[in-house]
Design an enzyme around this catalytic site. Structure first.
Site, PDB file in Angstrom:
ATOM      1  N   GLN A  65       0.814  -1.216   0.000  1.00 33.21           N
ATOM      2  CA  GLN A  65       0.000   0.000   0.000  1.00 33.21           C
ATOM      3  C   GLN A  65       0.850   1.269   0.000  1.00 33.21           C
ATOM      4  OE1 GLN A  65      -3.754  -0.056   2.555  1.00 33.21           O
ATOM      5  NE2 GLN A  65      -2.527  -1.629   3.541  1.00 33.21           N
ATOM      6  N   ASP A 118      13.585  -9.936  -0.710  1.00 33.51           N
ATOM      7  CA  ASP A 118      12.781 -10.650   0.278  1.00 33.51           C
ATOM      8  C   ASP A 118      13.325 -10.329   1.667  1.00 33.51           C
ATOM      9  OD1 ASP A 118      11.401 -12.386   1.885  1.00 33.51           O
ATOM     10  OD2 ASP A 118      11.916 -14.202   0.772  1.00 33.51           O
ATOM     11  N   LEU A 119      12.548  -9.630   2.476  1.00 35.81           N
ATOM     12  CA  LEU A 119      13.043  -9.213   3.793  1.00 35.81           C
ATOM     13  C   LEU A 119      13.231 -10.378   4.753  1.00 35.81           C
ATOM     14  CD1 LEU A 119      11.383  -5.786   4.604  1.00 35.81           C
ATOM     15  CD2 LEU A 119      13.286  -6.365   3.115  1.00 35.81           C
ATOM     16  N   TYR A 136       9.304   2.734   8.626  1.00 37.25           N
ATOM     17  CA  TYR A 136       7.929   2.976   9.069  1.00 37.25           C
ATOM     18  C   TYR A 136       7.554   2.013  10.187  1.00 37.25           C
ATOM     19  CZ  TYR A 136       7.795   5.729   4.853  1.00 37.25           C
ATOM     20  OH  TYR A 136       8.078   6.672   3.888  1.00 37.25           O
ATOM     21  N   LYS A 192       7.622  -4.764  15.489  1.00 44.92           N
ATOM     22  CA  LYS A 192       7.841  -3.433  14.925  1.00 44.92           C
ATOM     23  C   LYS A 192       8.667  -2.560  15.870  1.00 44.92           C
ATOM     24  CE  LYS A 192       6.529  -1.933  11.611  1.00 44.92           C
ATOM     25  NZ  LYS A 192       7.245  -1.886  10.293  1.00 44.92           N
ATOM     26  N   TYR A 209       2.869  -8.478  16.602  1.00 47.20           N
ATOM     27  CA  TYR A 209       3.152  -7.477  15.573  1.00 47.20           C
ATOM     28  C   TYR A 209       3.777  -6.229  16.190  1.00 47.20           C
ATOM     29  CZ  TYR A 209       2.231  -3.789  12.156  1.00 47.20           C
ATOM     30  OH  TYR A 209       2.355  -2.720  11.302  1.00 47.20           O
ATOM     31  N   THR A 216       4.518   1.695  13.775  1.00 50.95           N
ATOM     32  CA  THR A 216       3.084   1.576  14.011  1.00 50.95           C
ATOM     33  C   THR A 216       2.658   2.092  15.376  1.00 50.95           C
ATOM     34  OG1 THR A 216       1.310  -0.084  14.249  1.00 50.95           O
ATOM     35  CG2 THR A 216       3.513  -0.783  14.823  1.00 50.95           C
TER      36      THR A 216
END
Length: 296
Positions: free
Chosen positions: A11, A35-36, A98, A128, A124, A100
């Site tokens: 996105q 590919d991370l 980025y 992050k 998650y 969150t």
């Protein structure tokens, strides 16, 4: 300036590839190109391309699935940014990463500022936060943008889900006790491009420099980047249905978090104060104004 962009089909990545045009040579890679989950490939790719700036919106974003795949989520969200930052340091590059709102536990009564204590309540959020910490610890010029409730016209997100359900169901039952700011992915991309342009045009740096390192180091740090104002998932859904193009507009009924259990806990309050970014760089749109523009 050579800009390496990850996650070009995501996105935010999709919008960034367009917003960053004109600021440098944008080398945008999808998962096949980078590919991370493959840490060696990350090192090799960065060393081969030798970017001045790495922009990393790519992430493991399946919040509920992460509860069953914590190792993979940590590799992509925590270890991969660490490797990017480490390799960026070796070639003298800067990095934009980025994060969150889910790094917070949601217990605060007001909007979160950058210095508030973190305390993620799901996998998650923990992964992050690990990525944030690694980039900060690397010592490279960096910007970390925490955002919230990201949506757009592509991929899988709340906006597209609500539009589909509005066509299929006679009523929608949506959680009304979680607060945050829906943020259009184009807002994130355009703001990022504005920030990069401002740093590169800083008169204290040499005009011919690939990276205006002095300005980047001066402004390095953590910033909240989200639409202004706040609502609930219920309020977000109501606005989507009311302003959507579909002739079917089913009622949107409020429910509680307990009425809709999910594998991953969500913070009750995800509101982010963006005053630091606004003071330093530029303004941000109201969440409902951006949503209406997206729908149009």
């Amino acid at each position: 300036m050579r800009i390496l962009l990850t996650g070009r089909n995501g996105q935010v990545g999709y919008e960034l590839e367009r917003s960053l045009q004109g600021l440098g040579e944008v080398m945008a890679l999808d998962r096949k190109g980078l590919d991370l989950a493959d840490l060696d490939q990350i090192r090799e790719t960065i060393r081969a391309l030798r970017p001045s700036l790495i922009v990393n919106p790519a992430a493991y974003t399946a919040v509920d699935k992460a509860e069953a795949e914590p190792e993979l989520a940590m590799r992509i969200n925590g270890e991969a940014p660490a490797v990017m930052a480490e390799t960026a340091r070796s070639i003298g590059a800067a990095m934009i990463h980025y994060s969150t709102d889910y790094v917070f536990d949601g217990s605060k009564s007001g909007s979160y500022v950058e210095d508030d204590a973190t305390g993620p309540i799901n996998v998650y959020g923990r992964t992050k936060l690990a990525g944030e910490t690694a980039v900060q610890a690397s010592g490279i010029p960096h910007l970390i943008f925490r955002t919230s409730w990201v949506y757009g016209r592509r991929g899988q997100n709340f906006l597209l889900t609500m539009q589909r359900l509005a066509r299929e169901r006679d009523e929608l039952r949506i959680v009304a006790d979680q607060y945050g700011a829906p943020t259009w992915c184009r807002t994130i991309a355009d703001t990022t491009a504005h920030v990069v342009a401002a740093l590169q045009c800083d008169p204290r740096g040499p005009a011919a420099a690939a990276l205006n390192e002095g300005a980047w180091r001066e402004k390095s740090g953590l910033y909240h980047l989200a639409a202004q104002g706040q609502t609930t998932w219920h309020g977000f859904a109501q606005t989507i249905v009311a302003h959507g193009s579909s002739s079917r507009k089913p009622p949107v009924l409020p429910i509680t978090t307990q009425d809709y259990p999910l594998p991953a806990r969500r913070p009750a309050n995800s509101a982010l104060s963006c005053d630091k970014l606004i003071r330093t760089f530029c303004g941000l749109p109201a969440w409902d104004s951006a949503l209406r523009l997206c729908l149009e």
